[in-house]
Design a protein around this motif. Structure first.
Motif, PDB file in Angstrom:
ATOM      1  N   SER A  64       0.831  -1.212   0.000  1.00 35.05           N
ATOM      2  CA  SER A  64       0.000   0.000   0.000  1.00 35.05           C
ATOM      3  C   SER A  64       0.863   1.259   0.000  1.00 35.05           C
ATOM      4  O   SER A  64       0.351   2.369  -0.152  1.00 35.05           O
ATOM      5  CB  SER A  64      -0.920   0.020   1.224  1.00 35.05           C
ATOM      6  N   ALA A 114      -5.468   1.802   3.606  1.00 38.14           N
ATOM      7  CA  ALA A 114      -4.510   0.923   2.928  1.00 38.14           C
ATOM      8  C   ALA A 114      -5.005   0.545   1.540  1.00 38.14           C
ATOM      9  O   ALA A 114      -4.204   0.388   0.608  1.00 38.14           O
ATOM     10  CB  ALA A 114      -4.263  -0.324   3.765  1.00 38.14           C
ATOM     11  N   PHE A 118      -2.938   0.984  -1.847  1.00 31.06           N
ATOM     12  CA  PHE A 118      -2.706  -0.210  -2.659  1.00 31.06           C
ATOM     13  C   PHE A 118      -3.184   0.020  -4.093  1.00 31.06           C
ATOM     14  O   PHE A 118      -2.503  -0.353  -5.058  1.00 31.06           O
ATOM     15  CB  PHE A 118      -3.434  -1.404  -2.037  1.00 31.06           C
ATOM     16  N   ILE A 126      -4.381  -5.537  -6.708  1.00 30.55           N
ATOM     17  CA  ILE A 126      -5.395  -5.350  -5.674  1.00 30.55           C
ATOM     18  C   ILE A 126      -6.634  -6.214  -5.866  1.00 30.55           C
ATOM     19  O   ILE A 126      -7.299  -6.598  -4.898  1.00 30.55           O
ATOM     20  CB  ILE A 126      -5.790  -3.863  -5.541  1.00 30.55           C
ATOM     21  N   TYR A 352       0.435  -3.570   7.928  1.00 28.69           N
ATOM     22  CA  TYR A 352      -0.946  -3.147   7.675  1.00 28.69           C
ATOM     23  C   TYR A 352      -1.708  -3.163   9.004  1.00 28.69           C
ATOM     24  O   TYR A 352      -2.339  -2.186   9.383  1.00 28.69           O
ATOM     25  CB  TYR A 352      -1.643  -4.104   6.702  1.00 28.69           C
TER      26      TYR A 352
END
Length: 558
Positions: A64, A114, A118, A126, A352
């Motif tokens: 991300s 995030a 991303f 993604i 994350y």
């Protein structure tokens, strides 16, 4: 924000340039006694960094923040030639989990910010399934000539490890041996044609109340056979007991496998592996004790003819942790002397999410929070010396000799000329020494020996090598103080000054005090077969002879 993007783009350019310089074909690896070698039989020293992909999101950390290719390229530019890429067992045994998209995995955990990052940095990943996203990271590393070791870190996605998390040993609630074998087989099969996948680590940090030697042999042998049957090209890496700190049971009974030349053992070693002993004890004594314990529990495998992969070590990159700093100086001497393969923990600056905390800071991380800035450049420079293979098949550039390694700096003793002080420099430029039974350190191929001159003054080279000032003995429990005796009877140790000149000083920390730090005086005499950058000895000898002759004739007025 614009400045950050520009700076990261600059790093991207640098990493691409250096990555090109370091480009090499991906080898098929095997073992030759204690060494890992390529198809030609030449040693390949694994100098890896860990990149976690086993936590709740089940995606490689940092995507991300930066494009995957930029991260892969910079890994290579920093001198790492491989990544230990972790994975949770259920990613490859639970089809429901494997098929969730990356986007949905982040949504399920409420990681909205995030997702935006991303989408910006890795739009092609993604909306992939989690299992395909894992493969995409492996592919990115491969395109940047980074080898990969696939590490089964845990079963249930999440932070590892505790003795009571249900993932510790065969038979635990989340560690079904049959499911584990199924997962290993599937991973080995999926990556069979992926050339940069060079090894699989079967299970991280076995631990907990169920652990026992009999089940270790039973299941680890089954796991090794399953992986090799599915993918005979890759290394099979086995971890020990007690959080991968104990392989001592192999001293009397080795594993029995149907294949050979693919088996590697792994070890973990941190400062906190021994609590706060480094901070509360005398560094010399602690270093001697812990190194001795490590050799008894794992280091003996090298003498048995097996590679030992230190798949996790690391320190608080902020540089303020006394326990870690003292540990690292001792570790550096051990790792250089044995010339082991290794993997630094860890790449990520933040997670994350870890243990319920979004954006959890990782103080052991190479990166900072933005996955662009390096947290501690001097630390990376220090361990870069361990990326250098001192010896091994294919590195017999000259006959075996000694080099003087300085763990605190990661540098080696070199000389500029006979008349100038010895200094520390890159180990690729190290002076070649012979250490005689009389305990003299002589420059190989010459009569020049290392001599102690005066307290606080540079150590010098001389040709009269029979006196006490020419004898050097490794003293203290650490065996890293090189001690000599001056003409007046004063005992001194090799040291360095602020300019990295090699000098002699009073020896530090030889008592039981825990308030001193001997690291500047720690030197390790290690074996090498590498050809360094040496001066022209004949030219120097001629200069010295001329100098002596001029002085002799001058004394007669001639």
């Amino acid at each position: 924000m614009i400045k950050l993007i520009i700076f990261c783009s600059f790093l991207y350019f640098l990493s691409a340039f250096h990555g090109g310089v370091l480009t090499a074909a991906q080898p098929v690896l095997s073992t030759n006694s204690r060494w890992i070698v390529d198809e030609s039989g030449r040693r390949v020293k694994l100098s890896c960094v860990n990149w976690p992909s086993h936590l709740e999101v089940v995606v490689a950390e940092g995507l991300s923040k930066q494009p995957v290719d930029e991260i892969s390229e910079e890994i290579r530019s920093l001198g790492f030639n491989c990544v230990r890429l972790t994975w949770p067992l259920f990613l490859f045994t639970n089809d429901t989990l494997a098929s969730i998209s990356v986007r949905q995995s982040f949504k399920n955990l409420g990681l909205v910010e995030a997702i935006e990052g991303f989408q910006t940095n890795n739009p092609s990943i993604i909306d992939l399934s989690l299992i395909n996203a894992y493969q995409a990271v492996v592919a990115s590393l491969g395109s940047n000539n980074v080898m990969v070791i696939l590490d089964n870190h845990i079963s249930t996605p999440g932070w590892c490890c505790s003795s009571s998390d249900g993932n510790g040993f065969f038979g635990d609630p989340y560690f079904n041996p049959d499911l584990w074998l199924k997962g290993l087989t599937r991973v080995a099969t999926i990556f069979k044609g992926t050339k940069n996948v060079v090894g699989m680590s079967l299970r991280n940090e076995l631990r907990g109340p169920r652990q026992n030697v009999n089940d270790w042999y039973r299941y680890m042998q089954q796991g090794a056979e399953a992986v090799h049957a599915a993918n005979p090209n890759i290394l099979v890496i086995l971890s020990g007991l007690k959080y991968d700190r104990d392989l001592s049971f192999l001293l009397t009974k080795q594993v029995t496998l149907t294949f050979s030349n693919k088996l590697v053992f792994e070890l973990h070693w941190y400062g906190f592996s021994d609590g706060q002993t480094w901070a509360t004890g005398n560094p010399n004594q602690v270093c001697g004790q812990v190194v001795g314990d490590t050799m008894r529990k794992a280091g003996f495998l090298l003498d048995q003819g097996y590679p030992l992969f230190l798949s996790e070590f690391g320190v608080d990159m902020r540089g303020t942790n006394v326990n870690d700093n003292r540990y690292l100086n001792c570790f550096m001497g051990w790792a250089a002397e044995l010339d082991v393969d290794w993997a630094l923990w860890t790449l990520q600056g933040i997670y994350y999410i870890r243990q319920g905390i979004i954006g959890h800071d990782e103080t052991y991380g190479v990166y900072t929070w933005n996955w662009c800035d390096i947290r501690n450049q001097s630390m990376l420079q220090k361990i870069s010396s361990l990326q250098y293979p001192f010896r091994g098949p294919g590195y017999m550039e000259r006959r075996s000799h000694k080099v003087l390694f300085h763990p605190m700096t990661g540098l080696c003793v070199k000389r500029i000329s006979f008349l100038e002080p010895l200094v520390l420099g890159p180990c690729s430029e190290a002076e070649a020494w012979t250490y005689t039974p009389q305990k003299t350190l002589t420059i190989k191929g010459t009569y020049f020996c290392l001599q102690a001159d005066e307290l606080g003054q540079p150590a010098k080279l001389g040709i009269i090598c029979g006196g006490l000032s020419s004898k050097w003995e490794a003293i203290s429990d650490s065996k890293m103080h090189l001690s000599s005796t001056l003409e007046d009877g004063t005992t001194v140790c090799l040291d360095i000054d602020s300019d990295n000149n090699v000098i002699t000083n009073n020896c530090k920390c030889l008592d039981t005090s825990n308030n001193c730090d001997p690291a500047s005086q720690w030197f390790k005499i290690i074996d090498s077969t590498r050809w360094g950058t040496h001066n022209n000895y004949l030219h120097e000898i001629n200069s010295i002879v001329k100098l002596i002759a001029d002085n002799f004739l001058g004394s007669f007025g001639l």
